[in-house]
Design a protein around this motif. Sequence first.
Motif, PDB file in Angstrom:
ATOM      1  N   TYR A  31       3.758   5.322  17.429  1.00  0.00           N
ATOM      2  CA  TYR A  31       2.523   4.757  17.998  1.00  0.00           C
ATOM      3  C   TYR A  31       2.716   3.300  18.390  1.00  0.00           C
ATOM      4  O   TYR A  31       1.966   2.748  19.179  1.00  0.00           O
ATOM      5  CB  TYR A  31       1.345   4.939  17.021  1.00  0.00           C
ATOM      6  CG  TYR A  31       1.367   4.008  15.837  1.00  0.00           C
ATOM      7  CD1 TYR A  31       0.566   2.859  15.832  1.00  0.00           C
ATOM      8  CD2 TYR A  31       2.198   4.247  14.747  1.00  0.00           C
ATOM      9  CE1 TYR A  31       0.599   1.988  14.757  1.00  0.00           C
ATOM     10  CE2 TYR A  31       2.228   3.376  13.681  1.00  0.00           C
ATOM     11  CZ  TYR A  31       1.427   2.253  13.677  1.00  0.00           C
ATOM     12  OH  TYR A  31       1.469   1.388  12.637  1.00  0.00           O
ATOM     13  N   GLN A  67       6.743  -4.372   8.619  1.00  0.00           N
ATOM     14  CA  GLN A  67       5.440  -3.711   8.807  1.00  0.00           C
ATOM     15  C   GLN A  67       4.526  -3.904   7.588  1.00  0.00           C
ATOM     16  O   GLN A  67       4.409  -4.991   7.080  1.00  0.00           O
ATOM     17  CB  GLN A  67       5.650  -2.239   9.179  1.00  0.00           C
ATOM     18  CG  GLN A  67       6.411  -2.057  10.493  1.00  0.00           C
ATOM     19  CD  GLN A  67       5.665  -2.651  11.692  1.00  0.00           C
ATOM     20  OE1 GLN A  67       4.474  -2.919  11.656  1.00  0.00           O
ATOM     21  NE2 GLN A  67       6.398  -2.916  12.772  1.00  0.00           N
ATOM     22  N   SER A  68       3.950  -2.793   7.133  1.00  0.00           N
ATOM     23  CA  SER A  68       2.890  -2.902   6.111  1.00  0.00           C
ATOM     24  C   SER A  68       3.345  -3.474   4.774  1.00  0.00           C
ATOM     25  O   SER A  68       2.521  -3.850   3.957  1.00  0.00           O
ATOM     26  CB  SER A  68       2.288  -1.526   5.851  1.00  0.00           C
ATOM     27  OG  SER A  68       1.277  -1.281   6.776  1.00  0.00           O
ATOM     28  N   ASN A 117      -4.895  -1.469   6.823  1.00  0.00           N
ATOM     29  CA  ASN A 117      -4.858  -2.447   7.914  1.00  0.00           C
ATOM     30  C   ASN A 117      -6.063  -3.390   7.904  1.00  0.00           C
ATOM     31  O   ASN A 117      -5.908  -4.601   8.098  1.00  0.00           O
ATOM     32  CB  ASN A 117      -4.775  -1.738   9.264  1.00  0.00           C
ATOM     33  CG  ASN A 117      -3.392  -1.136   9.478  1.00  0.00           C
ATOM     34  OD1 ASN A 117      -2.583  -1.123   8.551  1.00  0.00           O
ATOM     35  ND2 ASN A 117      -3.130  -0.643  10.672  1.00  0.00           N
ATOM     36  N   GLU A 161       3.649  -3.997  19.786  1.00  0.00           N
ATOM     37  CA  GLU A 161       2.437  -3.702  19.019  1.00  0.00           C
ATOM     38  C   GLU A 161       1.245  -4.480  19.583  1.00  0.00           C
ATOM     39  O   GLU A 161       0.132  -3.961  19.673  1.00  0.00           O
ATOM     40  CB  GLU A 161       2.616  -4.012  17.532  1.00  0.00           C
ATOM     41  CG  GLU A 161       1.358  -3.610  16.751  1.00  0.00           C
ATOM     42  CD  GLU A 161       1.520  -3.543  15.240  1.00  0.00           C
ATOM     43  OE1 GLU A 161       2.451  -4.196  14.726  1.00  0.00           O
ATOM     44  OE2 GLU A 161       0.713  -2.858  14.593  1.00  0.00           O
ATOM     45  N   ASN A 168      -6.018  -1.602  15.877  1.00  0.00           N
ATOM     46  CA  ASN A 168      -6.102  -2.781  15.020  1.00  0.00           C
ATOM     47  C   ASN A 168      -7.052  -3.825  15.619  1.00  0.00           C
ATOM     48  O   ASN A 168      -7.760  -4.526  14.898  1.00  0.00           O
ATOM     49  CB  ASN A 168      -4.707  -3.399  14.819  1.00  0.00           C
ATOM     50  CG  ASN A 168      -3.886  -2.599  13.810  1.00  0.00           C
ATOM     51  OD1 ASN A 168      -4.451  -1.994  12.893  1.00  0.00           O
ATOM     52  ND2 ASN A 168      -2.576  -2.583  13.990  1.00  0.00           N
ATOM     53  N   TYR A 192      -1.005 -11.404  12.408  1.00  0.00           N
ATOM     54  CA  TYR A 192      -0.792 -10.129  11.713  1.00  0.00           C
ATOM     55  C   TYR A 192       0.339  -9.315  12.345  1.00  0.00           C
ATOM     56  O   TYR A 192       1.243  -8.828  11.653  1.00  0.00           O
ATOM     57  CB  TYR A 192      -2.102  -9.325  11.689  1.00  0.00           C
ATOM     58  CG  TYR A 192      -1.903  -7.917  11.177  1.00  0.00           C
ATOM     59  CD1 TYR A 192      -1.669  -7.671   9.823  1.00  0.00           C
ATOM     60  CD2 TYR A 192      -1.907  -6.830  12.051  1.00  0.00           C
ATOM     61  CE1 TYR A 192      -1.449  -6.378   9.352  1.00  0.00           C
ATOM     62  CE2 TYR A 192      -1.687  -5.535  11.594  1.00  0.00           C
ATOM     63  CZ  TYR A 192      -1.457  -5.313  10.245  1.00  0.00           C
ATOM     64  OH  TYR A 192      -1.235  -4.040   9.794  1.00  0.00           O
ATOM     65  N   TYR A 244      -1.081   4.310   0.632  1.00  0.00           N
ATOM     66  CA  TYR A 244      -2.183   4.858   1.446  1.00  0.00           C
ATOM     67  C   TYR A 244      -2.827   6.061   0.762  1.00  0.00           C
ATOM     68  O   TYR A 244      -3.055   6.049  -0.429  1.00  0.00           O
ATOM     69  CB  TYR A 244      -1.700   5.242   2.853  1.00  0.00           C
ATOM     70  CG  TYR A 244      -0.762   4.248   3.455  1.00  0.00           C
ATOM     71  CD1 TYR A 244      -1.182   2.936   3.678  1.00  0.00           C
ATOM     72  CD2 TYR A 244       0.533   4.585   3.779  1.00  0.00           C
ATOM     73  CE1 TYR A 244      -0.330   2.006   4.234  1.00  0.00           C
ATOM     74  CE2 TYR A 244       1.400   3.662   4.331  1.00  0.00           C
ATOM     75  CZ  TYR A 244       0.955   2.372   4.556  1.00  0.00           C
ATOM     76  OH  TYR A 244       1.807   1.460   5.087  1.00  0.00           O
ATOM     77  N   VAL A 262       5.593   1.396   8.147  1.00  0.00           N
ATOM     78  CA  VAL A 262       5.984   2.391   9.165  1.00  0.00           C
ATOM     79  C   VAL A 262       7.341   2.087   9.797  1.00  0.00           C
ATOM     80  O   VAL A 262       7.870   2.905  10.538  1.00  0.00           O
ATOM     81  CB  VAL A 262       4.912   2.552  10.274  1.00  0.00           C
ATOM     82  CG1 VAL A 262       3.642   3.167   9.724  1.00  0.00           C
ATOM     83  CG2 VAL A 262       4.624   1.214  10.953  1.00  0.00           C
TER      84      VAL A 262
END
Length: 607
Positions: A31, A67-68, A117, A161, A168, A192, A244, A262
Amino acid sequence: MASSFVPPLTGFLRSCHQEFVVDDSGAVADYIPELTRANPAHFGVSLATIDGYIYEVGDSAAPFTIQSISKAFVFALALETLGHERVESVIGVEPSGEAFNSIRLTGDNKPFNPMVNAGAIACSGLIYQHAGEGAFDLIHRTLGRFAGRKLDIDEAVFASERATGDRNRAIAWLLRNYSVLRDDVDAVLDAYFRQCAVLVTARDLAVMAATLANSGRNPLTGDQIISPYVVARTLSVMTSSGMYDYAGEWIYRVGIPAKSGVGGGIIAALPAQLGLGTFSPRLDSHGNSVRGLKVCEALSAHFGLHVLNRSDDVRTCIISDYNAAGISSRRNRQNVELAILQERAGDIRVIELVGALSFAAMDYVSRRLAGEGRQAELLILDFRRVPSATAAAARLLRAALAGLADSGAKIILAGFEKDSPLWEAINAADVALPKLHHFPLLDDAIEWAEDQVIYRFGGFEGLAKTTHLSEQALLAGLTPDEIDHIAAIGFARAFKTGERIIAAGDPAASLFFLQCGMVSVKLPSGARLATISPGMAFGEMALIERERSADVWADTVVQCLELPLNAYASFRKSYPECGELVMRNLASLLAKRLMLANAKVDLLSAY
Ligand code: GLN
């Protein structure tokens, strides 16, 4: 020839890698278009210990975007710089049970937690409120401190992104609508997206996780980045929401606080033990790396590392518990003193503790102290083998010390310096400690306690100020004539306090009979081997050895008789049976010393 030994964990991680590398299920995140360029075959594992050792297997040096996983560290940064009240006022800590990119907020319009997020964007918003345009720099620098090196940024992933991150963007505008975000939404989103595009390796992740496991101190650089308070809060949200909508399953099966991204990374931080970093870009339907998950599961299952799986035996924290009947200080005492100490042995109790003191361990110690029988009047607690005490243990200890002091006990703490972290923990500023006596060395504490007992029972009054040669244990059995002869061939010597009488390494050409004052036998390092009282000899090993093996220092003004070996040799020719007697006396003194040393060794191995 034997091949070189490798630590067992290397073998374990290698076999995990071998077993899971064949699993090609899951799919690389797409994505964010740029993420599809990741090599799906990559698989790296790294484990960092809190003493700074790093295990690495497979593609542990391959870079990928964090990422996260950044969310955990930016949340920690927000707590550390803005305080928990401010952070908690805009972000919840409840697991959402939803996917990471869910747009749902809580009933009072806050993000559920900082690991989804919405919460992470709110966190970056807080940093933006604090640092303005410098927000990303601050985040970037902080991530680098956790990793122990300056981290690069994948500008292509960032741009990708930023160009496509409409979901987001929707979340951010919703947060702005509820005043969770107050500033320029695009600027916050840029910070972010950029923080998500920071490049790390599995090795970096392991070090970052180990820093969380190590109370916020990077085990490689020693940098204290966040406080233990913030670490505990960060690990809490990682535990409840780090994976998650797989979080419940994760804590049930693996039981180690973790966070995934991710980009294919996962960190797992086991407090006080290790940090794990894995990298494999194929993700499952929750967005968690398939192989990474398997490594975490295998590590936890194989070694039983679930955080709730604990089985400490608190009783091992007391390594020995004895009174003065079993042990004495290194001060060699005269007979009057020894008689009193023997009689009053129960007045002195020594408890030697071992290991980090936990709440439960200290509770056990306090019950042992309150326990059966007459309380010793002098209580020595030795902390030499205690590296640390938790705040809870220190609190119980303070209360126990206060109770003991109230009951009339004299309390002596030994085995630490007054500038040690242990003392800092015990001596919390907000509570008054009872009157305590403190000695860095246990032996000094025991000697002081012995003095108290001897003094109370008049022992020092019974001590002769100056002893006659006939009282010397080494000369026991010699006739008055023979003793007079020895007195005639020796030299009276006097020393001032602090003077060195004998130096290690010098030729041993004489022995000394101490008549008045005190001397200590010490190693060149300063460690005390013995303290000698009047009526005893020192340097007497010259009868056997050619060289002095230790220093002897005058602790007080000293008077003694020095007997040169050559004069003694001619004396022995005229009185051969005296020579034999002296050697027997020496053997018996050495045997006594050996028995005492054995008793000490035995006390420590009895537990
Ligand atoms: N940058 C990604 C996003 O916001 C991070 C998501 C993740 O790693 N789970 O969608």
